[in-house]
Enzyme design. Structure first.
Site, PDB file in Angstrom:
ATOM      1  CD  GLU A   1       0.884   1.070 -11.621  1.00 47.19           C
ATOM      2  OE1 GLU A   1       1.387   1.346 -10.499  1.00 47.19           O
ATOM      3  OE2 GLU A   1      -0.003   0.228 -11.755  1.00 47.19           O
TER       4      GLU A   1
ATOM      5  CG  HIS B   1       0.207   1.577  -6.598  1.00 50.10           C
ATOM      6  ND1 HIS B   1       0.479   1.106  -7.874  1.00 50.10           N
ATOM      7  CD2 HIS B   1      -0.520   0.607  -5.991  1.00 50.10           C
ATOM      8  CE1 HIS B   1      -0.063  -0.098  -8.020  1.00 50.10           C
ATOM      9  NE2 HIS B   1      -0.673  -0.421  -6.888  1.00 50.10           N
TER      10      HIS B   1
ATOM     11  CB  SER C   1      -3.092  -2.215  -8.260  1.00 47.57           C
ATOM     12  OG  SER C   1      -2.141  -2.870  -7.451  1.00 47.57           O
TER      13      SER C   1
END
Length: 291
Positions: A195, A262, A96
């Protein structure tokens, strides 16, 4: 050492991570400011930068695991002591917002990392397979192989072919946020990992279009598409359709459906090392980040 370079973390989740790491025979140590909090940040910039530099300078620390993402890593990367990183390289794991940190470490020290769960562990999202994957990526020198999973929303995002290149990237938002900075890597010959989470299709379109217009995708070797979790809006267009449309005409192999990101069952994968992307067999194989 467990550090919090981005958003504030929760002690009970970190305690579960410590339990897990200890069970692997590792000795997790908490950074001095790991539980600091300043609004949406895990403490002031100076504290978060100091914890990173403490970890890089300590010869007993052999790896750094970020507790979580959130936001804030970009605010401290310019304060990292890259000379210390180069003197004693150690693997940095996270995902992230940690993409910003890993891109900076690649730029400043050519340091490979691990895109995987943080130490603020959540068993409901990262079950046994996730733990085993992180363990392998951190502690073995075997290549990491990640197969495309039919149940993943991005499974249908595919352009046939096989290619080899250095795996770079991670979270799409943070890659785009690095455009125009020193940390945006030259993606010539690279396999780009993508992602994201909670970004509706039109925003994914906007970010990919920005990368295209900036020329960042002109000379890729391939694209590895991970999980795009909770990415939906009111329009009848799926994020998989957007990814196919924006990546499908680049003239390189594209492999979607990789459980990296995630979503539930998130797996770990090295970044900054050579990868083989085989969209014909549905496999991504990546050289280890540790030695």
């Amino acid at each position: 050492m467990l550090v919090s370079p981005s958003g504030p973390t929760r002690a009970e989740r970190v305690a579960r991570g410590v339990e897990l790491l200890t069970g692997w025979g590792l000795r997790p140590v908490l950074a001095p400011n790991v539980y600091a909090r300043q609004g949406y940040l895990a403490g002031a910039d100076a504290l978060r930068a100091a914890d990173l530099n403490t970890a890089f300078a300590d010869p007993q620390v052999r790896g750094i695991i970020c507790t979580r993402g959130g936001y804030g890593a970009q605010r401290v990367v310019d304060a990292i002591d890259m000379a210390a990183v180069c003197r004693d390289p150690k693997v940095v794991a996270g995902f992230s917002d940690i993409t910003a940190l890993q891109l900076a470490l690649w730029r400043g020290a050519r340091l490979a990392g691990v895109h995987g769960p943080g130490a603020a562990w959540r068993d409901e999202r990262t079950p046994l397979a996730s733990a085993e994957s992180l363990h392998a990526a951190l502690t073995t020198t075997e290549p990491v192989t990640v197969p495309a999973v039919e149940g993943e929303e991005t499974f249908g995002v595919r352009v046939p072919g096989r290619t080899v290149g250095r795996l770079l990237g991670g979270n799409l938002c943070l890659i785009v946020a690095s455009l125009g900075t020193e940390d945006m890597p030259d993606l010539t010959g690279a396999v780009l990992l993508l992602e994201d989470v909670q970004e509706p299709p039109y925003k994914v379109d906007r970010m990919l279009t920005q990368l295209r217009r900036a020329g960042a995708l002109d000379r890729l070797a391939g694209v590895a598409v991970g999980q795009f979790t909770d990415c939906a809006d009111g329009w009848e267009v799926s994020v998989a359709e957007v990814l196919t449309e924006r990546l499908g005409d680049l003239g390189v192999p594209v492999l979607g459906g990789l459980p990296i990101g995630h979503g539930p069952g998130q797996l770990s994968v090295p970044v900054g090392t050579l990868a083989t992307l085989d969209a014909d067999t549905g496999l991504l194989t990546v050289a280890p980040a540790v030695r």
